[in-house]
Design a protein around this motif. Structure first.
Motif, PDB file in Angstrom:
ATOM      1  N   TYR A 138       7.683   9.402   2.279  1.00 56.55           N
ATOM      2  CA  TYR A 138       7.989   8.773   3.566  1.00 56.55           C
ATOM      3  C   TYR A 138       7.877   7.267   3.414  1.00 56.55           C
ATOM      4  N   VAL A 139       8.920   6.566   3.834  1.00 54.24           N
ATOM      5  CA  VAL A 139       8.963   5.113   3.799  1.00 54.24           C
ATOM      6  C   VAL A 139       9.332   4.618   5.193  1.00 54.24           C
ATOM      7  N   ALA A 140       8.676   3.587   5.652  1.00 56.21           N
ATOM      8  CA  ALA A 140       8.949   3.060   6.994  1.00 56.21           C
ATOM      9  C   ALA A 140      10.422   2.694   7.154  1.00 56.21           C
TER      10      ALA A 140
ATOM     11  N   LEU B 175       0.833  -1.203   0.000  1.00 51.54           N
ATOM     12  CA  LEU B 175       0.000   0.000   0.000  1.00 51.54           C
ATOM     13  C   LEU B 175       0.868   1.253   0.000  1.00 51.54           C
ATOM     14  N   ALA B 176       0.603   2.143  -0.951  1.00 44.82           N
ATOM     15  CA  ALA B 176       1.192   3.483  -0.952  1.00 44.82           C
ATOM     16  C   ALA B 176       0.051   4.479  -0.886  1.00 44.82           C
ATOM     17  N   ILE B 177       0.162   5.444  -0.016  1.00 45.45           N
ATOM     18  CA  ILE B 177      -0.879   6.462   0.145  1.00 45.45           C
ATOM     19  C   ILE B 177      -0.358   7.772  -0.444  1.00 45.45           C
TER      20      ILE B 177
ATOM     21  N   LEU C 236       0.352   7.452   9.517  1.00 42.51           N
ATOM     22  CA  LEU C 236      -0.286   6.721   8.420  1.00 42.51           C
ATOM     23  C   LEU C 236       0.475   5.439   8.113  1.00 42.51           C
ATOM     24  N   LEU C 237       1.790   5.514   8.138  1.00 47.88           N
ATOM     25  CA  LEU C 237       2.587   4.317   7.890  1.00 47.88           C
ATOM     26  C   LEU C 237       2.252   3.218   8.902  1.00 47.88           C
ATOM     27  N   GLN C 238       2.004   3.626  10.141  1.00 50.90           N
ATOM     28  CA  GLN C 238       1.727   2.650  11.194  1.00 50.90           C
ATOM     29  C   GLN C 238       0.269   2.197  11.182  1.00 50.90           C
ATOM     30  N   VAL C 239      -0.664   3.145  11.149  1.00 49.62           N
ATOM     31  CA  VAL C 239      -2.092   2.815  11.259  1.00 49.62           C
ATOM     32  C   VAL C 239      -2.577   2.022  10.052  1.00 49.62           C
ATOM     33  N   ASP C 240      -2.182   2.467   8.853  1.00 52.21           N
ATOM     34  CA  ASP C 240      -2.649   1.800   7.629  1.00 52.21           C
ATOM     35  C   ASP C 240      -1.679   0.728   7.129  1.00 52.21           C
TER      36      ASP C 240
ATOM     37  N   GLN D 209       3.447   0.966   2.949  1.00 54.09           N
ATOM     38  CA  GLN D 209       4.879   0.920   2.644  1.00 54.09           C
ATOM     39  C   GLN D 209       5.425   2.312   2.344  1.00 54.09           C
ATOM     40  N   ALA D 210       4.562   3.199   1.861  1.00 55.03           N
ATOM     41  CA  ALA D 210       5.010   4.556   1.516  1.00 55.03           C
ATOM     42  C   ALA D 210       3.856   5.542   1.649  1.00 55.03           C
ATOM     43  N   VAL D 211       4.203   6.750   2.044  1.00 59.56           N
ATOM     44  CA  VAL D 211       3.259   7.875   2.056  1.00 59.56           C
ATOM     45  C   VAL D 211       3.889   8.988   1.237  1.00 59.56           C
TER      46      VAL D 211
END
Length: 264
Positions: free
Chosen positions: A62-64, A16-18, A41-45, A48-50
């Motif tokens: 942003y990547v975890a 998932l990328a948001i 968002l990275l944590q809740v959803d 893999q990337a925002v």
């Protein structure tokens, strides 16, 4: 419209990328701090990337488990905005999902594709190499020689559009336009009195201030100047006013890591 989390309705994805703009990020991430909201968002959803689109400035990826990466906007000679968000998302999905590129590479390709589309109104997945725009906090003055209600409404619309891109507006009488005025660029709305408009442009040129002249009526001048840009398209004039300090190597302001407004 209030954005909701991807998994709020039971949706699931293997990867998932948001992709969203900063206003949406602030609401969905519950914070005005971009990094804090993106990490949520990275944590809740479990994304893999925002990717946070920041309008004329570019985007943040942003990547975890990694530092955020800035992707610049790319200059286009004209700016047609309708559909740019769909182009960005579609091209990002192509590179990230189909070609297996990482999120930063996919966002870079998407930003270049948006620049090509905005200039040509044509979609090109692998866009030609384009000129990146340096991200700065731009100080801008808007000058208008018009006195009618329509002129005043145009001036307010121009001011509002520049603010939405993240520009800082400076109220500056034309008589104060000099090298020490402390502005990065000027927008001249030139459909009023042509003599007054020409005087603004000449003062800006003498002061070394990069200037964009918007003139919808009549023909644009054929002569060109290194720091004077002409356009008969309002959206193009607004974006170029934001970009010209970077293109001309002039900026009184500092680079910022927090941005407002949508890329595409």
């Amino acid at each position: 419209m209030t954005p909701v989390h991807f998994n709020s309705n039971g949706s699931r994805a293997e990867r998932l990328a948001i992709i969203l703009n900063q206003t949406e990020l602030n609401k969905l991430g519950g914070s005005l701090d971009m990094s804090e909201a993106a990490q949520r968002l990275l944590q809740v959803d479990r994304a893999q990337a925002v990717v946070v689109k920041c309008g004329a400035k570019g985007a943040w990826v942003y990547v975890a488990g990694a530092d955020p990466h800035f992707v610049p906007a790319f200059r286009s000679m004209r700016v047609f905005k309708i559909g740019t968000g769909d182009v960005f998302t579609g091209v990002f999905a192509h590179y990230w999902c189909e070609r297996g590129e990482n999120a930063v590479q996919a966002a870079m390709a998407a930003s270049e594709a948006v620049s090509f589309y905005a200039e040509t109104r044509r979609l090109k997945i692998a866009a030609d190499q384009r000129e990146p725009v340096r991200s700065t906090n731009v100080r801008v003055s808007v000058f208008s020689s018009g006195v009618t209600l329509a002129d005043r409404l145009l001036r307010e619309e121009a001011r509002s559009a520049l603010i939405s891109l993240g520009a800082e507006l400076v109220e500056l009488p034309s008589s104060s336009l000099n090298p020490d005025a402390g502005i990065d660029s000027a927008l001249v709305l030139a459909d009023g009195d042509p003599r007054i408009s020409l005087s603004f442009v000449q003062r800006a040129r003498l002061a070394g201030v990069p200037t964009v002249v918007f003139r919808e009526k009549g023909r644009l001048p054929s002569s060109k100047s290194a720091k004077t840009f002409y356009s008969d398209d309002f959206s193009t004039a607004i974006y170029h006013t934001f970009w010209v300090p970077s293109l001309c190597g002039k900026s009184f302001s500092t680079t910022k890591t927090e941005h407002r407004g949508p890329v595409g």
